[in-house]
Design a protein around this motif. Structure first.
Motif, PDB file in Angstrom:
ATOM      1  N   CYS A 168      48.397 -55.288 -36.712  1.00 22.90           N
ATOM      2  CA  CYS A 168      48.972 -53.939 -36.656  1.00 22.90           C
ATOM      3  C   CYS A 168      50.033 -53.788 -37.742  1.00 22.90           C
ATOM      4  CB  CYS A 168      49.581 -53.656 -35.284  1.00 22.90           C
ATOM      5  SG  CYS A 168      50.388 -52.057 -35.260  1.00 22.90           S
ATOM      6  N   CYS A 171      53.560 -52.618 -35.955  1.00 25.91           N
ATOM      7  CA  CYS A 171      54.258 -53.626 -35.138  1.00 25.91           C
ATOM      8  C   CYS A 171      54.566 -54.869 -35.957  1.00 25.91           C
ATOM      9  CB  CYS A 171      53.407 -54.041 -33.947  1.00 25.91           C
ATOM     10  SG  CYS A 171      53.016 -52.726 -32.836  1.00 25.91           S
ATOM     11  N   HIS A 449      44.460 -50.051 -30.314  1.00 25.56           N
ATOM     12  CA  HIS A 449      45.926 -50.207 -30.332  1.00 25.56           C
ATOM     13  C   HIS A 449      46.594 -49.138 -31.211  1.00 25.56           C
ATOM     14  CE1 HIS A 449      49.877 -52.024 -30.700  1.00 25.56           C
ATOM     15  NE2 HIS A 449      49.754 -51.910 -32.009  1.00 25.56           N
ATOM     16  N   HIS A 453      50.406 -45.442 -32.167  1.00 30.31           N
ATOM     17  CA  HIS A 453      51.283 -45.138 -33.319  1.00 30.31           C
ATOM     18  C   HIS A 453      51.002 -43.788 -33.960  1.00 30.31           C
ATOM     19  CE1 HIS A 453      52.824 -49.136 -33.113  1.00 30.31           C
ATOM     20  NE2 HIS A 453      51.651 -49.687 -33.338  1.00 30.31           N
TER      21      HIS A 453
END
Ligand SMILES: [Zn+2]
Length: 487
Positions: A168, A171, A449, A453
């Protein structure tokens, strides 16, 4: 553009023509635009100074004649224009075409260097341009506002590894991953970190991974922090050196964009592309719901992983005589339910031109959907999926899927209320937690995931419909049509 009075006046639309009602319609409403105005007042004061979006993507100009050929192009979009003109082919500038046969990968920086030099000149010195609209010459300057790419190209441009344990890009080192033993996949879970403090789900143990979640989510890295990490990395171009330099550092090298003086001061330098995220989420959902062979994330390995992780005992493999039995999960649809789902999609009637012929993608005999393209997935996620799952699946699973579709619908809209963004961000975390409760760990690849964001990027930088890859893919269709003689 400045030679035509009409175009020259359109370039000032964001100052003279826009409705300023606090809603997010255009990048000018975003904090990133205002930060640039604040940090570089001599740039911001001139409304005709251009703020450009840079997009790059690969295409195969030869169609089916040479399937492996991949040529890359770099496009510039002008964000000064009104939103309905930003997306027109007429106003997109094709500035680099990198011939194939292989995609440039990380070496794309070599090809970008002349462009970056030009952009640096345009930022530092500018060029004198005659403006037909007002009938005088002025000093034009320009900057890159953000870049738009699909996820692998995002990794190439940002120089960040988009595979492995820290895939990611937001992150970064705090990416939470699990390396599954069966199937050898890396999955990205623990989305309870993104919930508001003291949310009920943080205290639930059994439904998640058996632990409390008290850790909060980390803040994304600022531009100068990224620069500090990459400034000392020695850059070696060329494909032959790749293996020698394959190390564990998630930052591969210093991106060529850091040659631009303002680059480290931007909030969002590279935008995530919602089109590919939506397509990937839709593919995963349809695969697991209809249990399509090769596409489903369910199966023997998934159950073995549940045993390995010690969660969801009711789904573990059970022995029945000499045979092993896989208990059905809450997302497993019976044959009758699958038929109901497929029949709905087969018989759906849509206005002409609204989508491709969804009917032709449904195979009722095999109970699967074949050949879904990105826009089919968009229509499914925005409209059809919540209706198709009505009355089938347990209520909680159905509600989670429906909420996910509503979330995508909300972030893809052309006008967004800034006050709603906090709710949407919260909602994304809740939806992901609910999916985590119902779906197996193997379901959570990096694209799932990234949902968490997306809202942050809208808030800081640009609406999704101005920076998604549909614009670039449509432009590629135009370019492909220029290849008349395929030899
Ligand atoms: Zn992340």
């Amino acid at each position: 553009m400045f030679a035509t009075a009409h175009n020259a006046s359109n370039l000032k639309w964001h100052v003279v023509g826009r409705i300023n009602d606090g809603l997010l319609r255009h990048p000018v409403d975003s904090p990133q635009w205002k930060t640039i105005d604040h940090l570089y007042p001599e740039f911001g004061v001139e409304p005709r100074n251009l703020r450009l979006g840079l997009a790059s993507n690969g295409m195969n100009p030869f169609g089916s004649l040479s399937t492996s050929y991949s040529s890359w192009h770099v496009l510039l979009m002008i964000y000064n224009l009104p939103p309905w003109l930003c997306v027109k082919h007429k106003y997109m500038m094709l500035c680099i075409m990198i011939t194939g046969p292989r995609q440039p990968g990380n070496d794309i920086d070599v090809y970008l260097t002349p462009l970056i030099e030009d952009l640096r000149n345009l930022w530092e010195e500018g060029v004198d341009v005659y403006d037909e609209n007002v009938g005088q010459t002025f000093r034009l300057r320009a900057m890159i506002f953000c870049t738009v790419n699909d996820f692998p190209a995002y990794g190439n441009l940002r120089r960040h590894s988009v595979k492995g344990h820290h895939a990611c890009p937001i992150c970064e080192k705090n990416t939470s991953f699990i390396q599954l033993k069966h199937g050898k996949k890396t999955v990205y879970t623990r989305h309870r970190r993104f919930l508001k403090h003291y949310h009920l789900y943080q205290r639930l143990k059994k439904a998640f991974n058996g632990t409390h979640e008290s850790e909060g989510a980390s803040e994304p890295l600022a531009g100068h922090e990224v620069y500090d990490r990459v400034k000392d990395i020695v850059t070696v171009f060329g494909k032959t050196h790749r293996k020698d330099h394959a190390d564990k550092n998630i930052w591969k090298k210093r991106s060529v964009f850091f040659d631009l003086p303002y680059w480290a001061n931007l909030h969002v330098r590279h935008c995530l592309d919602v089109m590919h995220v939506e397509k990937s989420v839709c593919d995963s959902l349809i695969g697991i719901l209809l249990n399509i062979k090769d596409k489903t994330k369910d199966g023997l390995k998934c159950h073995q992983n549940l045993v390995e992780l010690g969660i969801r005992y009711q789904l573990h493999l059970q022995a029945q005589g000499r045979r092993m039995y896989l208990p059905p999960a809450c997302y497993t649809m019976s044959t009758k339910e699958k038929k109901h789902f497929c029949h709905y999609l087969k018989n759906v009637k849509l206005p002409q031109g609204y989508s491709s012929n969804i009917k032709s993608l449904v195979s009722v005999n095999d109970l699967k959907l074949v050949g879904l393209k990105s826009h089919d997935c968009h229509v499914l996620m925005q409209l059809l999926l919540p209706v198709a799952v009505r009355g089938i699946l347990p209520e909680k699973v159905r509600v989670a899927i429906t909420c996910l579709c509503f979330f995508f619908n909300a972030i893809c809209s052309k006008v967004i209320d800034l006050k709603q963004l906090d709710d949407l961000e919260n909602q994304a975390a809740i939806i992901l937690c609910e999916l985590e409760m119902y779906f197996p760990p193997l379901f959570f690849d990096i694209m799932i995931h990234l949902i968490v964001h997306l809202v942050c990027e809208i808030r800081l930088c640009v609406s999704m419909f101005l920076c998604w890859m549909y614009l670039v893919e449509c432009y590629m269709k135009v370019l492909k049509a220029y290849t008349k003689n395929q030899y």
